[in-house]
Design a protein around this motif. Sequence first.
Motif, PDB file in Angstrom:
ATOM      1  N   GLY A 193       0.830  -1.196   0.000  1.00 12.34           N
ATOM      2  CA  GLY A 193       0.000   0.000   0.000  1.00 12.34           C
ATOM      3  C   GLY A 193       0.863   1.244   0.000  1.00 12.34           C
ATOM      4  O   GLY A 193       2.098   1.178  -0.057  1.00 12.34           O
ATOM      5  N   TRP A 194       0.200   2.405   0.057  1.00 14.92           N
ATOM      6  CA  TRP A 194       0.893   3.689   0.078  1.00 14.92           C
ATOM      7  C   TRP A 194       0.319   4.557   1.190  1.00 14.92           C
ATOM      8  O   TRP A 194      -0.879   4.532   1.467  1.00 14.92           O
ATOM      9  CB  TRP A 194       0.737   4.410  -1.260  1.00 14.92           C
ATOM     10  N   ILE A 195       1.212   5.333   1.830  1.00 21.01           N
ATOM     11  CA  ILE A 195       0.835   6.305   2.851  1.00 21.01           C
ATOM     12  C   ILE A 195       1.081   7.695   2.274  1.00 21.01           C
ATOM     13  O   ILE A 195       2.163   7.957   1.712  1.00 21.01           O
ATOM     14  CB  ILE A 195       1.664   6.109   4.139  1.00 21.01           C
ATOM     15  N   ASN A 196       0.093   8.576   2.405  1.00 22.62           N
ATOM     16  CA  ASN A 196       0.212   9.950   1.888  1.00 22.62           C
ATOM     17  C   ASN A 196       0.585   9.980   0.410  1.00 22.62           C
ATOM     18  O   ASN A 196       1.209  10.937  -0.069  1.00 22.62           O
ATOM     19  CB  ASN A 196       1.230  10.758   2.691  1.00 22.62           C
ATOM     20  N   GLU A 197       0.286   8.891  -0.307  1.00 25.51           N
ATOM     21  CA  GLU A 197       0.534   8.748  -1.748  1.00 25.51           C
ATOM     22  C   GLU A 197       2.009   8.701  -2.120  1.00 25.51           C
ATOM     23  O   GLU A 197       2.347   8.577  -3.292  1.00 25.51           O
ATOM     24  CB  GLU A 197      -0.149   9.888  -2.537  1.00 25.51           C
ATOM     25  N   THR A 198       2.906   8.792  -1.141  1.00 25.74           N
ATOM     26  CA  THR A 198       4.339   8.876  -1.458  1.00 25.74           C
ATOM     27  C   THR A 198       5.197   7.843  -0.727  1.00 25.74           C
ATOM     28  O   THR A 198       6.358   7.670  -1.075  1.00 25.74           O
ATOM     29  CB  THR A 198       4.887  10.275  -1.103  1.00 25.74           C
TER      30      THR A 198
END
Length: 223
Positions: free
Chosen positions: A31-36
Motif C-alpha cells: 500500500g501507500w501512505i500519503n501517496e508517497t
Amino acid sequence: MSEETSQEHHIDNSKFKSIQGVVTSLCNDYGWINETIFFNTDVISDNVLLNIGTNVLALVEKKPRNHIFKAIKVKAMNNLPEGSEPSKLGRRLCIKCVTSITEDNIYISKDTFFPLCMFSGGFRPFNGDLLLVEYSMNPGTSNMNIHSASPLNSQNMEEVCVTCIDGRNGVVEATMFFTLDSLHTLPGYTLGLYDIVNTTVVDSIQSHYTCRVVSMTPVNSLY
C-alpha cells in the motif's frame, strides 16, 4: 552470527524518519501512505487490517539509489497501547530505534536519551528495538522531552522452535533473534537446538531479523 557481532550492531537513526500519515492506497500485499510512502503489508504491527483512510504511524527509510521512501514498520493509530495516546497539548507520538544503552539510560539518538526506569515490568530495551515514544519539543530548540516509551509491538508466541544457537545468541523459527539473557527456566537447564519454547517478542531492527525475543521459556521445563 556471534555475540561479538551482536554487541557491535549499531542503528543509525538519521537514516530513518517517523511520520504520521493516512493510508491512501491499498492492495493485497502492499500500500501507500500519503501517496508517497510505500509499504508491504507484512510490516504492519499487531497483524491489524488497514483500510484506506486509516491514520498510521510509520518508520520510514529513504532508499539511496532511487530516493523512494519505504516504511519498514507501520502501526495503526487506532491500535495504540493503552495510555500512549497523547492527552496534553504539544505532545506527539513517534517511532524510534534504540541506538545505545548505558547502565541507567536509553539513547534514541546521539544526544537524546531517557532513563531506563521509565520502563515498567521486566522489559529491558536492546540496540535496535523499536519504541513508541511520546514526546514534546522544548520551545525554540530541537531538543525532545521524552514523556513515555514502550515497545512498538509485543506479542506472545507459543510452542515455537529454536533453529539456531551460536554462543549466547540464537534464532527462533529462523526469524526471531534472541540472547540467552531472555531465557527463563530452572537452574542447570541448557537450551538445545530444536527445543520448543514459549516466547514474547518485540519489533527490533537487527542485522538479519525484524523481531527480538525478550522472554523465552522451554516448553519441556514447564512439566
